[in-house]
Design a protein around this motif. Structure first.
Motif, mmCIF file in Angstrom:
data_model
loop_
_atom_site.group_PDB
_atom_site.id
_atom_site.type_symbol
_atom_site.label_atom_id
_atom_site.label_comp_id
_atom_site.label_asym_id
_atom_site.label_seq_id
_atom_site.Cartn_x
_atom_site.Cartn_y
_atom_site.Cartn_z
ATOM 1 N N ASP A 133 6.367 -1.435 1.954
ATOM 2 C CA ASP A 133 7.563 -0.790 2.486
ATOM 3 C C ASP A 133 7.669 -1.176 3.953
ATOM 4 O OD1 ASP A 133 5.844 0.887 3.938
ATOM 5 O OD2 ASP A 133 5.988 2.522 2.485
ATOM 6 N N GLU A 134 8.531 -0.504 4.703
ATOM 7 C CA GLU A 134 8.740 -0.897 6.097
ATOM 8 C C GLU A 134 7.564 -0.537 6.996
ATOM 9 O OE1 GLU A 134 11.104 3.044 5.694
ATOM 10 O OE2 GLU A 134 10.318 1.431 4.423
ATOM 11 N N HIS A 135 6.619 0.274 6.486
ATOM 12 C CA HIS A 135 5.500 0.741 7.301
ATOM 13 C C HIS A 135 4.190 0.002 7.029
ATOM 14 C CE1 HIS A 135 7.922 4.137 8.642
ATOM 15 N NE2 HIS A 135 8.261 4.337 7.388
ATOM 16 N N ALA B 241 2.048 3.309 11.745
ATOM 17 C CA ALA B 241 1.187 3.124 10.576
ATOM 18 C C ALA B 241 -0.210 2.682 10.987
ATOM 19 C CB ALA B 241 1.810 2.092 9.632
ATOM 20 N N GLU C 113 -3.509 8.454 2.785
ATOM 21 C CA GLU C 113 -2.276 9.194 3.059
ATOM 22 C C GLU C 113 -1.296 8.268 3.771
ATOM 23 O OE1 GLU C 113 -1.260 12.351 6.384
ATOM 24 O OE2 GLU C 113 -2.373 13.326 4.739
ATOM 25 N N HIS C 114 -0.086 8.182 3.236
ATOM 26 C CA HIS C 114 0.920 7.341 3.883
ATOM 27 C C HIS C 114 1.168 7.880 5.288
ATOM 28 C CE1 HIS C 114 4.597 5.191 4.758
ATOM 29 N NE2 HIS C 114 4.448 4.474 3.643
ATOM 30 N N ALA D 102 3.494 7.645 7.373
ATOM 31 C CA ALA D 102 4.852 8.072 7.728
ATOM 32 C C ALA D 102 5.354 9.213 6.865
ATOM 33 C CB ALA D 102 5.817 6.887 7.634
ATOM 34 N N THR D 103 5.057 9.168 5.563
ATOM 35 C CA THR D 103 5.597 10.176 4.639
ATOM 36 C C THR D 103 4.632 11.301 4.315
ATOM 37 O OG1 THR D 103 4.846 9.027 2.630
ATOM 38 C CG2 THR D 103 6.948 8.326 3.584
ATOM 39 N N GLY D 104 3.319 11.067 4.531
ATOM 40 C CA GLY D 104 2.317 12.061 4.180
ATOM 41 C C GLY D 104 1.929 12.039 2.718
ATOM 42 N N GLU D 105 2.557 11.178 1.929
ATOM 43 C CA GLU D 105 2.257 11.082 0.505
ATOM 44 C C GLU D 105 0.899 10.416 0.289
ATOM 45 O OE1 GLU D 105 4.046 8.817 -3.489
ATOM 46 O OE2 GLU D 105 5.043 8.623 -1.541
ATOM 47 N N THR D 106 0.146 10.901 -0.709
ATOM 48 C CA THR D 106 -1.107 10.245 -1.066
ATOM 49 C C THR D 106 -0.800 9.016 -1.921
ATOM 50 O OG1 THR D 106 -2.398 12.292 -1.000
ATOM 51 C CG2 THR D 106 -3.307 10.470 -2.279
#
Length: 338
Positions: A96-98, A164, A310-311, A313-317
């Motif tokens: 992705d962009e990060h 990131a 953990e992403h 930017a989004t905090g998603e695992t």
């Protein structure tokens, strides 16, 4: 983050003085062993304290060496040009962009360094990502927050933004103690531990016997912890296991950590000539086709098959798994049939 934490390649030169070099000047012996470095350059490195003899620093170029002396010269990385984009195929698992997650093949060096200024994963990423990667986390290693050895295959995450890079670097420095970071490796090793799982807690440092290698040390060194679990054992049921499939999870990230730790408990990785050289003769006693398969396996049998984080930017695992590469899969299937 220190070079050892990042797991960088070692760049020292080590030489055990042969009989015909005994009595010669230190600078002459080193210059004779290093065709690409002039004697004047060697003398300057000695004066700068970059040479040890049997572990002690020597700053006199005229020092006379003895047979069997262990000479170590630290070779500073030259001031090279910035890494350039190269059209090298890479397997992108996620992007992705990060950030970008890639599945690195065995044989590909992660970043430029001594002896590998081109043809690295960084060169490939600069071509793939373009300007979005340039300068992130430093010019020489843009986006790199962790690495795996040249001859280890598997998953790597690379940052594409400063945000990131900062977030991922913090997770790798924490080693998953307080967050979702996970790193699991599959290793094919000689023999099998008596128990099904365990933890190796043993400090690591450069070996005094060979400064190009890492060794377990009782004092000093860097703290290193590897958790392991036996997944499969191979060999006739009425005999001790010939080999086993081990899952290793890292609580720290030191240079060659899994390779050194598994050798330390008596189960070096198949194909690891640095830490399992004593098992070469074992290969010759194997039956076909296992003998040919093991003999033809030209790297340590280690694959980074699981990566979670953990992403930033989004905090998603984010969780990724990688299939075994062809050479590892072939060796595994041959062992299962044994």
């Amino acid at each position: 983050m220190s070079p050892e934490d990042r797991g960088e390649e070692l760049s020292d030169f080590a030489y055990k003085v042969a009989a015909d070099d005994a009595g010669k000047r230190l600078d002459a012996v080193l210059a004779g062993q290093l065709d690409t470095i002039s004697r004047n350059r060697v003398q300057a490195l000695i004066k700068a304290g970059e040479v040890t003899v049997n572990g002690g620093k020597i700053v006199e170029a005229k020092y006379r060496v003895n047979e069997g002396d262990e000479l170590v010269l630290v070779l500073p990385e030259p001031e090279d040009a910035d890494p350039q984009p190269e059209d090298i195929p890479i397997t992108v698992v996620y992007e992705d962009e990060h950030l970008i997650v890639v599945d690195k093949p065995a044989g590909l060096v992660v970043h430029p360094g001594a002896g590998n200024w081109t043809g690295t994963l960084v060169n490939a990423l600069l071509h793939h990502c373009g300007d979005s990667l340039a300068g992130i986390g430093g010019v020489k290693r843009p986006g790199i927050v962790h690495r795996i050895d040249k001859d280890t295959s598997g998953l790597l995450v690379v940052a594409k933004t400063d945000l990131a890079h900062q977030g991922l670097s913090a997770q790798f420095a924490d080693h998953g103690r307080t967050g979702p970071l996970e790193r699991a490796y599959s290793a094919l090793v000689w023999g099998a531990p008596a128990s099904l799982k365990g933890t190796i807690d043993a400090n690591l440092a450069r070996s005094n016997a060979n400064r190009l290698k890492i060794a377990v040390v009782k004092t000093s060194g860097r703290h290193a912890i590897t958790h392991w679990q036996v997944k499969e054992r191979y060999g006739p049921e009425d005999e001790p296991p010939l080999a086993s499939l081990i899952e290793c999870r890292l609580e720290t990230g030191r240079t060659h950590q899994i390779r050194v730790h598994m050798a330390h408990i008596g189960h070096p990785l198949i194909g690891d000539d640095d830490y399992g050289a004593g098992y070469k003769t074992k290969v010759n006693r194997l039956d076909e086709p296992l003998k040919s398969t093991v003999a033809g396996f030209s790297r340590q049998a280690l694959h980074a098959g699981l990566l979670a984080f953990e992403h930033p930017a989004t905090g998603e695992t984010m969780r990724f798994e990688s299939d075994y590469p062809a050479d590892f899969a072939e060796l595994l299937e041959t062992l299962r049939k044994f």
